[in-house]
Structure formats: structure tokens, C-alpha cells
Design an enzyme around this catalytic site. Structure first.
Site: not given
Length: 399
Positions: A209, A278, A288, A322, A336, A340
Site C-alpha cells: 500500500n 488485510d 516469476k 490508527f 474499530k 478491537k
């Protein structure tokens, strides 16, 4: 906080050098012992005798003027200092320090000292905004040098804008407050995660990301400056390790999971700022994958939910997560926070101006599990880190 401190005041060559006289006096009034180093240019504005009278100590101006043959003056002075203040700090001395140039008494002593260095810039508004000056200040900031930002107003050159040396009273207050802040996390063990993870597809491809790790690294840097024992679990990023931080490099979500759990029980405050994948490919390839004419599909499987696992195992730790969101950030952040079992969450709307992953600035909302909410306006990630850690430290004590 300054009583008994040994302070070296570096005065470089700008018209604001006259304010350094008042700064010297105020530092002495606070109970500090002050020794002054002047550049040759500074001597064009103020006489060394003025600083000698105000500090009641000899003034240093020449690297080769060795008053005591048993000592090397700039090394002895560098070792003597508890802290170093450069006021005014011109673009020239900032550039020298950022690039390791040591060609006079002030620059050689700065490179030799291990004391905290506070830099109070003063220059023309256009000089202050020049890309070279900005880059040099960013470099020094990354090396844990501390800046006391200039004020805005009428400048000696006739311009109006940012670049005026902060007033001596404000400089003294900023230094005293920072010295006090350096103690707020003393004795605490902080575990911080930062950056992205990479999930391997084949030897040349992976999923990741846009996280740069800058926010997590800023938290680690500031926490260490506040006296904490910091362990930083970092995904693959191109950032230097902050001073006095124990860095553990990982690549995948599974590796980050293992390292976070390994150090979790021994931590007082845990901040998961990393952007962990995730999902990961259900199958990875040893060689490859070759391009074919038809479309390709990859099956994914869930990675372990690190934050949920930490929440379920929480005992005495203060756990902060975060949430980087693109829509309804507060609603998703609160969800969240509850799911959590967190103590607090930092919500980051990545669509907000100045709050992107790779940005040097941020805008965040901090929500405690009690519902108390704090909004931190646009600021550098280092400044956001300072505000967050003050709030986290306060809340962890109450809890």
C-alpha cells in the site's frame, strides 16, 4: 527546568543578533550558566564584550584561539554543554550544520556536541521559504535537532512575513517546555509499528500500500526524545532510524504479527500506526509468473488481525490504533475502537488536504474509549506526534 543548565549560545551573523543579548540575559536570570560563541559575521552587529558582560563568561570567536593549552576549546565546550541554542540561526549556519561543514568555531563545536541543539531561525521571508533552506531544516529535523519557529511580522529588510527571530522570552519558554516534555515518558516502554507490509506473489512481485511510515517514525522519534524506551517494528520503508530507537525490520504482515506479539507483554504503551495488508495471496510462486494472453486471477486469504489480537490479549497496556479512512472516517474509526478493544484510536482522513500517506504533514482525530475526542489541526507529523503522545501519556495515567 533551566536552573543549573550549562548552555552554549551560538550567535550567527544577522541583524537579529541584538536579540541574542536579551536571550543571554534571560537564560542567566533563569539560573543557567551561559557561554557564547559568535561567528565573525555576528561580530559586525554586536560586540563580544556585550555577551561577556551579560554571561559573565569569556566569549568564543576563533577556533584557533586556544586560551587553555591543556584543552581543545571547541571539543571542551561541546562536551561541557547540556544544551545548545543557535539564535539567530541564519540560512548559512543551518546549511553548514545540515551538510557537515565545520569551518569556524561555531560550526566545529556544533558538529562535536552530543547535547540537544535548539535552532531559532531568522532570515528574509523568501530565504526561509527557499527549497534549499527547507531541505536543510528537514534534514536537521530528521536528525532530532529542535526548531523554534520564527514569528511573522515586519522584517529588517523591509518585507513582512515569516522569518523574524522569535522573542527571547518565547525562546526561553519553548526550551523550558521542551526540557519538561523530555521527561513525560521516562521509564515507559513503547511499542510502535510503522509503514506498510509487502505480501509476496512471486520473486519479483508483491502486494503493498501507499504507507510511507512517516507518522509511525515521527511517533518513535518524539517518544524517544520524551525519555521512553522505544521499540519500532517497521515495514519496508526508506527512512532513517530515529536516535535511541530499537528498530526491528519486517516485510510481511505475518512477520509484523510475530514481532508485535513478541514485545507486547513487556510494553506499557502500544501504538499500531502501520498499514498492514488485510489479505495476502493464498499461493506464492517460486519462479516469476510469465505473461499469458488470457486474464489472470489470484486467490487471496486473510492475514491475521494484529490489532484485534493485541486487544484480546491486553492486560495493563494502553493500546492505540490508527484508522486511515476515505469516507465516514469518524464512524468507521469508532467502530474499530470498539471492535478491537482499543483504549484510543487515531483517525486519519487520507482525503483531507495535507493528510496523505507520503505527506510530511497530517490532520488527525484522537478518540478515547470514553468518547472524549480531540481534533489536531494540520501540522507536521512531528508536531502531531508530540500532541498525540502528550494526550496518550495523560490518558494512560488516568486509566
Amino acid at each position: 527546568m533551566l536552573r543549573g543548565s550549562r548552555i552554549v549560545l551560538g550567535v550567527s551573523g544577522g541583524i537579529a543578533a541584538y536579540k541574542a543579548c536579551a536571550l543571554t540575559s534571560k537564560l542567566v536570570q533563569q539560573g543557567a550558566e551561559v557561554k557564547v560563541i559568535m561567528t565573525e559575521s555576528a561580530k559586525q552587529f554586536v560586540s563580544p564584550l556585550t555577551f561577556q558582560a551579560l554571561s559573565r563568561n569569556p566569549v568564543f570567536t576563533d577556533t584557533f584561539d586556544e586560551k587553555d593549552p591543556s584543552k581543545i576549546a571547541h571539543i571542551d565546550l561541546a562536551d561541557w554543554a547540556d544544551l545548545f541554542v543557535i539564535a539567530p540561526a541564519t540560512a548559512n549556519i543551518i546549511g553548514k550544520l545540515a551538510n557537515g561543514i565545520a569551518d569556524d568555531m561555531l560550526s566545529t563545536t556544533l558538529l562535536a556536541t552530543e547535547a540537544d541543539v535548539y535552532i531559532a531561525p531568522a532570515m528574509n521571508v523568501h530565504m526561509y521559504g527557499h527549497p534549499a533552506v527547507i531541505k536543510n531544516m528537514q534534514t536537521l529535523d530528521q536528525w532530532s535537532y529542535k526548531f523554534i519557529e520564527p514569528g511573522e511580522g515586519y522584517l529588517a529588510c523591509g518585507y513582512v512575513g515569516k522569518g523574524r527571530l522569535e522573542e527571547p522570552e518565547s525562546i526561553v519558554k519553548a526550551i523550558a517546555n521542551d526540557r519538561n516534555d523530555q521527561q513525560i515518558l521516562k521509564g515507559k516502554k513503547l511499542l510502535i509499528s510503522a509503514g506498510p507490509t509487502q505480501e509476496k506473489i512471486d520473486p519479483v512481485r508483491f502486494l503493498t500500500n501507499h504507507s510511507s511510515g512517516k507518522m509511525g517514525f515521527a511517533l518513535a522519534q518524539v517518544a524517544a526524545e520524551c525519555g521512553a524506551d522505544v521499540t519500532l517494528v517497521a515495514g519496508p520503508v526508506s527512512l532513517d532510524t530515529p536516535a535511541n530507537v530499537n528498530r526491528i525490520n519486517v516485510i510481511s504482515a505475518e512477520e509484523m504479527y510475530q514481532e508485535m506479539l513478541k514485545h507486547y507483554d513487556d510494553s506499557d504503551i502500544v501504538i499500531k500506526a502501520a498499514a498492514v495488508a488485510d489479505y495476502r495471496p493464498a499461493k506464492t510462486y517460486e519462479h516469476k509468473i510469465k505473461k499469458k494472453d488470457n486474464d489472470m486471477q489470484i486467490s487471496f486469504e486473510r492475514t491475521r488481525d494484529i490489532l484485534k489480537e493485541l486487544g484480546s490479549k491486553k492486560e495493563n497496556q494502553f493500546l492505540v490504533g490508527f484508522a486511515a479512512e476515505t469516507n465516514d472516517p469518524i464512524a468507521f474509526g469508532k467502530q474499530k475502537l470498539a471492535s478491537k478493544q482499543l483504549d484510543a484510536i487515531v483517525i486519519n482522513d487520507i482525503n483531507a488536504s495535507g493528510a496523505g500517506f507520503k505527506s510530511d504533514t497530517n490532520v488527525v482525530t484522537y478518540i478515547h474509549r470514553s468518547g472524549e475526542t480531540n481534533h489536531f489541526k494540520l501540522a507536521t507529523k512531528q508536531e502531531i506526534a508530540k500532541q498525540l503522545l502528550k494526550q496518550i501519556n495523560k490518558d494512560s495515567k488516568v486509566d
